[in-house]
Design a protein around this motif. Sequence first.
Motif, PDB file in Angstrom:
ATOM      1  N   VAL A 211      58.174  83.989 105.934  1.00 11.02           N
ATOM      2  CA  VAL A 211      59.197  83.396 105.077  1.00 11.02           C
ATOM      3  C   VAL A 211      58.809  81.940 104.827  1.00 11.02           C
ATOM      4  N   LEU A 212      58.533  81.599 103.570  1.00  9.02           N
ATOM      5  CA  LEU A 212      58.062  80.261 103.216  1.00  9.02           C
ATOM      6  C   LEU A 212      59.219  79.280 103.047  1.00  9.02           C
ATOM      7  N   LYS A 213      60.321  79.751 102.460  1.00  6.29           N
ATOM      8  CA  LYS A 213      61.497  78.908 102.209  1.00  6.29           C
ATOM      9  C   LYS A 213      62.749  79.752 102.410  1.00  6.29           C
ATOM     10  N   VAL A 214      63.818  79.101 102.884  1.00  4.61           N
ATOM     11  CA  VAL A 214      65.124  79.766 102.981  1.00  4.61           C
ATOM     12  C   VAL A 214      66.192  78.792 102.507  1.00  4.61           C
ATOM     13  N   LYS A 215      67.117  79.300 101.710  1.00  2.00           N
ATOM     14  CA  LYS A 215      68.293  78.510 101.353  1.00  2.00           C
ATOM     15  C   LYS A 215      69.525  79.338 101.712  1.00  2.00           C
ATOM     16  N   GLU A 216      70.284  78.860 102.688  1.00  3.26           N
ATOM     17  CA  GLU A 216      71.503  79.557 103.092  1.00  3.26           C
ATOM     18  C   GLU A 216      72.601  79.352 102.046  1.00  3.26           C
ATOM     19  N   LYS A 217      73.486  80.311 101.961  1.00  6.87           N
ATOM     20  CA  LYS A 217      74.670  80.230 101.088  1.00  6.87           C
ATOM     21  C   LYS A 217      74.321  79.756  99.677  1.00  6.87           C
ATOM     22  N   VAL A 218      73.501  80.531  99.020  1.00 13.57           N
ATOM     23  CA  VAL A 218      73.134  80.231  97.633  1.00 13.57           C
ATOM     24  C   VAL A 218      74.383  80.284  96.758  1.00 13.57           C
ATOM     25  N   HIS A 219      75.198  81.296  96.982  1.00 17.32           N
ATOM     26  CA  HIS A 219      76.512  81.409  96.352  1.00 17.32           C
ATOM     27  C   HIS A 219      77.502  81.728  97.472  1.00 17.32           C
ATOM     28  N   ASP A 220      78.676  81.120  97.417  1.00 22.55           N
ATOM     29  CA  ASP A 220      79.626  81.245  98.523  1.00 22.55           C
ATOM     30  C   ASP A 220      80.368  82.582  98.549  1.00 22.55           C
ATOM     31  N   GLY A 221      80.441  83.250  97.407  1.00 20.82           N
ATOM     32  CA  GLY A 221      81.205  84.496  97.330  1.00 20.82           C
ATOM     33  C   GLY A 221      80.568  85.624  98.125  1.00 20.82           C
ATOM     34  N   THR A 222      81.353  86.655  98.375  1.00 21.13           N
ATOM     35  CA  THR A 222      80.873  87.782  99.187  1.00 21.13           C
ATOM     36  C   THR A 222      80.279  88.905  98.348  1.00 21.13           C
ATOM     37  N   ARG A 223      80.431  88.847  97.029  1.00 22.18           N
ATOM     38  CA  ARG A 223      79.923  89.920  96.166  1.00 22.18           C
ATOM     39  C   ARG A 223      78.395  89.821  96.044  1.00 22.18           C
ATOM     40  N   PRO A 224      77.743  90.904  95.603  1.00 20.19           N
ATOM     41  CA  PRO A 224      76.270  90.906  95.523  1.00 20.19           C
ATOM     42  C   PRO A 224      75.693  89.835  94.599  1.00 20.19           C
ATOM     43  N   MET A 225      74.479  89.397  94.949  1.00 21.24           N
ATOM     44  CA  MET A 225      73.756  88.371  94.191  1.00 21.24           C
ATOM     45  C   MET A 225      72.468  88.983  93.629  1.00 21.24           C
ATOM     46  N   ARG A 226      71.851  88.233  92.735  1.00 24.23           N
ATOM     47  CA  ARG A 226      70.537  88.583  92.201  1.00 24.23           C
ATOM     48  C   ARG A 226      69.703  87.314  92.095  1.00 24.23           C
ATOM     49  N   ALA A 227      68.379  87.470  92.147  1.00 28.98           N
ATOM     50  CA  ALA A 227      67.469  86.316  91.992  1.00 28.98           C
ATOM     51  C   ALA A 227      66.245  86.754  91.210  1.00 28.98           C
ATOM     52  N   VAL A 228      65.751  85.856  90.359  1.00 28.48           N
ATOM     53  CA  VAL A 228      64.541  86.156  89.594  1.00 28.48           C
ATOM     54  C   VAL A 228      63.671  84.909  89.545  1.00 28.48           C
ATOM     55  N   PHE A 229      62.357  85.107  89.787  1.00 29.51           N
ATOM     56  CA  PHE A 229      61.382  84.022  89.679  1.00 29.51           C
ATOM     57  C   PHE A 229      61.146  83.703  88.198  1.00 29.51           C
ATOM     58  N   LYS A 234      60.309  78.098  89.410  1.00 30.37           N
ATOM     59  CA  LYS A 234      61.722  77.940  89.763  1.00 30.37           C
ATOM     60  C   LYS A 234      62.350  79.327  89.944  1.00 30.37           C
ATOM     61  N   ILE A 235      63.545  79.343  90.527  1.00 32.80           N
ATOM     62  CA  ILE A 235      64.250  80.612  90.760  1.00 32.80           C
ATOM     63  C   ILE A 235      65.645  80.512  90.165  1.00 32.80           C
ATOM     64  N   LEU A 236      66.039  81.537  89.429  1.00 35.84           N
ATOM     65  CA  LEU A 236      67.398  81.602  88.903  1.00 35.84           C
ATOM     66  C   LEU A 236      68.171  82.668  89.674  1.00 35.84           C
ATOM     67  N   THR A 237      69.366  82.317  90.144  1.00 36.06           N
ATOM     68  CA  THR A 237      70.187  83.268  90.902  1.00 36.06           C
ATOM     69  C   THR A 237      71.520  83.478  90.197  1.00 36.06           C
ATOM     70  N   THR A 238      72.091  84.670  90.396  1.00 33.23           N
ATOM     71  CA  THR A 238      73.453  84.944  89.938  1.00 33.23           C
ATOM     72  C   THR A 238      74.263  85.411  91.139  1.00 33.23           C
ATOM     73  N   GLY A 239      75.534  85.059  91.151  1.00 36.23           N
ATOM     74  CA  GLY A 239      76.400  85.440  92.269  1.00 36.23           C
ATOM     75  C   GLY A 239      77.828  85.042  91.988  1.00 36.23           C
ATOM     76  N   PHE A 240      78.591  84.812  93.062  1.00 36.61           N
ATOM     77  CA  PHE A 240      80.018  84.524  92.930  1.00 36.61           C
ATOM     78  C   PHE A 240      80.382  83.293  93.760  1.00 36.61           C
ATOM     79  N   SER A 241      81.342  82.523  93.259  1.00 34.60           N
ATOM     80  CA  SER A 241      81.842  81.374  94.010  1.00 34.60           C
ATOM     81  C   SER A 241      82.861  81.852  95.044  1.00 34.60           C
ATOM     82  N   ARG A 242      83.336  80.925  95.863  1.00 35.76           N
ATOM     83  CA  ARG A 242      84.342  81.267  96.868  1.00 35.76           C
ATOM     84  C   ARG A 242      85.620  81.776  96.195  1.00 35.76           C
ATOM     85  N   MET A 243      85.879  81.295  94.965  1.00 34.95           N
ATOM     86  CA  MET A 243      87.072  81.714  94.219  1.00 34.95           C
ATOM     87  C   MET A 243      86.784  82.930  93.338  1.00 34.95           C
ATOM     88  N   SER A 244      85.680  83.637  93.625  1.00 38.78           N
ATOM     89  CA  SER A 244      85.288  84.869  92.911  1.00 38.78           C
ATOM     90  C   SER A 244      84.953  84.637  91.439  1.00 38.78           C
TER      91      SER A 244
END
Length: 441
Positions: A211-229, A234-244
């Motif tokens: 593992v070269l890099k780790v970023k904890e809590k990329v998105h605070d929400g509990t729903r599934p996320m996605r990431a694309v190089f 750079k990396i673009l991620t999709t996810g949910f905030s704490r307020m969904s």
Amino acid sequence: MSFRRGVVRQSKFRHVFAQAWKAEHCIDDVRVSRVTWDGPLCAVNPKFTAVVIESGGGGAFLVLPLNKSGRIDQATPTVCGHSAPVLDVQWCPHDDNVIASASEDCTVKVWQIPDGGLTGPMTEPVVTLEGHSKRVGILAWHPTAFNILLTAGCDNLVCVWDVGTGELVYQIADAHPDLIYSVSWNREGSAICTVCKDKALRVIDPRRGTVLKVKEKVHDGTRPMRAVFLSDGKILTTGFSRMSERQLALWDTSDMSEPMAVQEMDTSNGVLLPYYDPDTNMVYLCGKGDCTIRYFEVTDESPYVHFLSLYSSKEPQRGAGFLSKRGVDVNKCEIARFYKLHERKVEPISMTVPRKSDLFQGDLYPDTASVEPSLLAEDWIAGQDAPPLLVSLSGGYVGAPSKNRDTLRNKPKLFAHSWHSLNQLYEECFSNILKGIPTYA
């Protein structure tokens, strides 16, 4: 009092518009799979469309020629070699006739589709890859090395296979403590990025398993996320905030302490699937169960991720296939095409840049990844990396018909019979003069 006039950002993609194809060009009576898995359920290349469908007593997917439209007969042959539902299908980027499928039966199978499409049910794969102990839901072909396929399953394992030999060449077992949501290769295929149920984004060297890099809590929400190089690393991620609220974020892998950009969109609960086009640096976001497709341009200028527009329709999407750039219609300035899955229909949607010129638009179509691999499997396994081999799309451009063609078509009879011998032409002209019919020189 002084007023500052707003500066409009210059971009050739500012006016990209999306248009669904007419009903007669859609594919009807397709029983799209109801499987509870947040995958695209569709894969498209310049030859074929593959759609995961409902199947009694096993898993199956349809493979249809790209230009196929109209109603699909229930007797249409399928690829039906899995013993449980299919969760993902992906075409090989280096052979338009090869497709991989991942299933709840814990296996991955690779299939060779004949040029004209299926003539009967296909049950025997070229190779079956067995190494997962739970269902397999993620497939990712290596972008530049031939026959290298990555798989990820609900056993939290990432496996890298040499499809040519059927050999498991690398296995990453301890990097993920929980369910893996998505995996994406970087442009050269030297690293992967993953997001996991523990909300962490990881950059991993698949050959060393480190593992070269780790970023904890990329998105605070509990729903599934996605990431694309992205192509610049750079990396673009999709996810949910704490307020969904649904979010997208952009990360610089050299410093992941804070995101470069974060955009919040809405409070829908569908997982946002990102589709990235490295040629235009555009990202399209399709939400499962949404009626919209949002698209953005990523640039080096703040705020880095620029919202362009939103395609909206009345029907929600079950999934979507993204046509590789080699398949788009450059004559119509089409820069992307989606195949939107409805409950019983597949609907193409074209993304087009409005242009008046009839010439090939080179600025819209930089050279794109070729079907030719840059490396053989053994080269990549030995530690080599290479960027994609590129090809020009101008070969797919057909110039607009010359205005002279219509004029020639409407010329009087003398021109219409230009293949006659000279004597026959003289006789015809003389005959016309005798009959009082005007003769044109």
